[in-house]
Write a protein that holds these residues in place. Sequence first.
Motif, PDB file in Angstrom:
ATOM      1  N   GLY A  31       0.827  -0.745  -0.225  1.00 54.13           N
ATOM      2  CA  GLY A  31      -0.270  -0.063   0.191  1.00 54.13           C
ATOM      3  C   GLY A  31       1.324   0.792  -0.500  1.00 54.13           C
ATOM      4  N   ARG A  32       0.042   2.398  -0.183  1.00 54.38           N
ATOM      5  CA  ARG A  32       1.098   3.446  -0.360  1.00 54.38           C
ATOM      6  C   ARG A  32       0.515   4.600  -0.158  1.00 54.38           C
ATOM      7  N   GLY A  33      -0.467   4.260   0.790  1.00 54.66           N
ATOM      8  CA  GLY A  33      -0.591   5.207   2.173  1.00 54.66           C
ATOM      9  C   GLY A  33      -2.263   6.018   1.759  1.00 54.66           C
ATOM     10  N   MET A  34      -2.572   7.379   2.405  1.00 52.57           N
ATOM     11  CA  MET A  34      -4.312   7.199   1.835  1.00 52.57           C
ATOM     12  C   MET A  34      -3.745   8.287   0.933  1.00 52.57           C
ATOM     13  N   ASN A  35      -3.083   9.523   0.699  1.00 47.24           N
ATOM     14  CA  ASN A  35      -2.234   9.900  -0.104  1.00 47.24           C
ATOM     15  C   ASN A  35      -1.231  10.141  -0.883  1.00 47.24           C
ATOM     16  N   GLU A  36      -0.708   8.299  -1.562  1.00 48.14           N
ATOM     17  CA  GLU A  36       0.175   7.788  -1.846  1.00 48.14           C
ATOM     18  C   GLU A  36       1.117   8.379  -1.600  1.00 48.14           C
ATOM     19  N   ALA A  37       2.046   9.105  -0.762  1.00 50.70           N
ATOM     20  CA  ALA A  37       2.921   9.213  -0.374  1.00 50.70           C
ATOM     21  C   ALA A  37       3.531   8.497  -0.214  1.00 50.70           C
ATOM     22  N   LEU A  38       3.594   7.350   0.255  1.00 53.65           N
ATOM     23  CA  LEU A  38       4.731   6.122   0.603  1.00 53.65           C
ATOM     24  C   LEU A  38       5.444   5.331  -1.548  1.00 53.65           C
ATOM     25  N   GLN A  39       6.400   5.576  -1.349  1.00 56.01           N
ATOM     26  CA  GLN A  39       7.060   4.864  -2.030  1.00 56.01           C
ATOM     27  C   GLN A  39       7.793   3.995  -2.662  1.00 56.01           C
ATOM     28  N   HIS A  40       7.877   3.189  -3.273  1.00 55.02           N
ATOM     29  CA  HIS A  40       7.874   1.881  -3.433  1.00 55.02           C
ATOM     30  C   HIS A  40       9.803   2.183  -4.218  1.00 55.02           C
ATOM     31  N   PRO A  41      10.613   2.418  -4.077  1.00 52.56           N
ATOM     32  CA  PRO A  41      11.325   2.066  -5.799  1.00 52.56           C
ATOM     33  C   PRO A  41      12.117   0.731  -5.915  1.00 52.56           C
ATOM     34  N   PRO A  42      12.508   1.252  -7.406  1.00 51.40           N
ATOM     35  CA  PRO A  42      13.050  -0.364  -7.909  1.00 51.40           C
ATOM     36  C   PRO A  42      13.166  -1.829  -7.278  1.00 51.40           C
ATOM     37  N   TRP A  43      14.320  -0.749  -6.317  1.00 51.92           N
ATOM     38  CA  TRP A  43      14.944  -1.988  -5.587  1.00 51.92           C
ATOM     39  C   TRP A  43      14.278  -3.147  -4.547  1.00 51.92           C
ATOM     40  N   THR A  44      13.675  -2.108  -4.682  1.00 51.92           N
ATOM     41  CA  THR A  44      12.839  -2.444  -3.516  1.00 51.92           C
ATOM     42  C   THR A  44      11.773  -4.308  -4.498  1.00 51.92           C
ATOM     43  N   ILE A  45      11.216  -3.721  -5.362  1.00 48.54           N
ATOM     44  CA  ILE A  45      10.347  -4.796  -6.062  1.00 48.54           C
ATOM     45  C   ILE A  45      10.788  -5.664  -6.878  1.00 48.54           C
TER      46      ILE A  45
END
Length: 82
Positions: free
Chosen positions: A68-82
Amino acid sequence: MSSPEIASLSWGQMKVKGCSTTYKDCKVWPGGSRTWDWRETGTNHSPGVQPADLEEVVKKDVKTVVIGRGMNEALQHPPWTI
């Protein structure tokens, strides 16, 4: 076994069906859930979710991980995590 359902979601509160705990942020997997404390891995909105944030869930032999990215979609998910 399937993951517990999210019973309700509002700003700063998440309830998981069958669990008495109200979470601010949580990790959910087949058979359980727990508080997701960003301080454990030094997570911040940017750069976002770290591989270490997912290790616990991945070790539970899940087939799909939803971040999830949070209510305001502020949480990122960088390429190295994916």
